[in-house]
Design an enzyme around this catalytic site. Structure first.
Site, PDB file in Angstrom:
ATOM      1  N   ARG A  19      -5.765   1.860  -4.124  1.00 47.37           N
ATOM      2  CA  ARG A  19      -4.887   1.183  -3.174  1.00 47.37           C
ATOM      3  C   ARG A  19      -4.975  -0.328  -3.315  1.00 47.37           C
ATOM      4  O   ARG A  19      -6.030  -0.867  -3.620  1.00 47.37           O
ATOM      5  CB  ARG A  19      -5.178   1.617  -1.750  1.00 47.37           C
ATOM      6  CG  ARG A  19      -6.617   1.479  -1.341  1.00 47.37           C
ATOM      7  CD  ARG A  19      -6.932   2.344  -0.136  1.00 47.37           C
ATOM      8  NE  ARG A  19      -6.950   3.733  -0.497  1.00 47.37           N
ATOM      9  CZ  ARG A  19      -7.972   4.542  -0.323  1.00 47.37           C
ATOM     10  NH1 ARG A  19      -9.054   4.105   0.252  1.00 47.37           N
ATOM     11  NH2 ARG A  19      -7.906   5.787  -0.684  1.00 47.37           N
ATOM     12  N   ASP A  73      -6.707  -1.555   1.798  1.00 53.37           N
ATOM     13  CA  ASP A  73      -7.098  -0.549   2.781  1.00 53.37           C
ATOM     14  C   ASP A  73      -7.739  -1.295   3.945  1.00 53.37           C
ATOM     15  O   ASP A  73      -8.654  -2.106   3.730  1.00 53.37           O
ATOM     16  CB  ASP A  73      -8.088   0.435   2.160  1.00 53.37           C
ATOM     17  CG  ASP A  73      -8.426   1.588   3.078  1.00 53.37           C
ATOM     18  OD1 ASP A  73      -7.559   2.004   3.860  1.00 53.37           O
ATOM     19  OD2 ASP A  73      -9.569   2.085   3.009  1.00 53.37           O
ATOM     20  N   ARG A 111       0.851  -1.200   0.000  1.00 52.44           N
ATOM     21  CA  ARG A 111       0.000   0.000   0.000  1.00 52.44           C
ATOM     22  C   ARG A 111       0.878   1.237   0.000  1.00 52.44           C
ATOM     23  O   ARG A 111       1.846   1.336   0.752  1.00 52.44           O
ATOM     24  CB  ARG A 111      -0.880   0.002   1.254  1.00 52.44           C
ATOM     25  CG  ARG A 111      -1.423   1.357   1.668  1.00 52.44           C
ATOM     26  CD  ARG A 111      -2.845   1.541   1.306  1.00 52.44           C
ATOM     27  NE  ARG A 111      -3.328   2.890   1.525  1.00 52.44           N
ATOM     28  CZ  ARG A 111      -4.292   3.214   2.362  1.00 52.44           C
ATOM     29  NH1 ARG A 111      -4.864   2.298   3.088  1.00 52.44           N
ATOM     30  NH2 ARG A 111      -4.697   4.460   2.454  1.00 52.44           N
ATOM     31  N   ASP A 127      -9.423  -0.537   7.704  1.00 51.53           N
ATOM     32  CA  ASP A 127      -9.906   0.458   8.659  1.00 51.53           C
ATOM     33  C   ASP A 127     -10.545  -0.233   9.847  1.00 51.53           C
ATOM     34  O   ASP A 127     -11.437  -1.079   9.670  1.00 51.53           O
ATOM     35  CB  ASP A 127     -10.951   1.382   8.020  1.00 51.53           C
ATOM     36  CG  ASP A 127     -10.377   2.336   7.007  1.00 51.53           C
ATOM     37  OD1 ASP A 127      -9.212   2.741   7.169  1.00 51.53           O
ATOM     38  OD2 ASP A 127     -11.099   2.693   6.053  1.00 51.53           O
TER      39      ASP A 127
END
Length: 177
Positions: free
Chosen positions: A93, A96, A84, A98
């Site tokens: 990307r 990712d 990344r 989160d």
């Protein structure tokens, strides 16, 4: 042991392989892990002229002993392993990751905000999360369960529920498993 809900996304390279790579990595820190179905949808962009490849997205439920900063460090390590590159917000990307919630922890620091500050605006996060755990509680300032937040979500982006599955230790990791 805390339950974390973590969003995964990829729109570069072998997207499904990147999501699976994240699941495999998260298994190493989890006493129990479940995966949502995989969805495909258009990339969110900052500028209308930006045209990026579609994302694959999923949400995983991870039971972990890691605290918020250690979990963040681990997730960022998995992103780096997937090559990344952090160029600019909303850029394409490879991976990712989160952290959406970690138990009932609420915090706002320079490093991490919990619950994730934009989760209510993201159908591509809420729909797979709903498929996985619709009654999951999202702490303050949201103070609601996932199904309620999804019902109020103003993001009407089209999502396609794919037939692709993420696997956990050799088994399909779909909701309810």
């Amino acid at each position: 042991m805390e339950i974390a809900f973590i969003a995964l996304g990829s729109n570069l390279g072998n997207r499904l392989a990147r999501l699976q790579q994240a699941v495999d990595g998260l298994q190493k820190i989890s006493g129990h892990l479940r995966c949502s179905p995989v969805y495909e949808g258009a990339a969110h962009t900052l500028y209308p002229e930006d045209v990026f490849p579609d994302f694959l997205n999923a949400v995983v439920e991870v039971h972990t002993r890691l605290g918020k900063n250690d979990l963040l460090d681990y997730c960022q390590k998995l992103e780096r392993k997937a090559k990344r590159q952090r160029q600019r917000p909303y850029a394409p990307r490879t991976l990712d990751i989160d952290i959406l919630t970690l138990g009932r922890i609420t915090c706002s620091t320079d490093r991490i905000i919990l619950p994730h500050p934009r989760l209510q605006e993201r159908r591509f996060v809420l729909q797979p999360w709903h498929d996985l755990a619709p009654n999951s509680y999202i702490p303050s300032p949201v103070n609601a369960i996932v199904s309620e937040v999804l019902a109020r979500c103003k993001d009407q982006a089209d999502l396609i529920k794919s037939s692709w599955k993420l696997t956990i230790e050799g088994r399909v990791g779909g909701a309810g498993r």
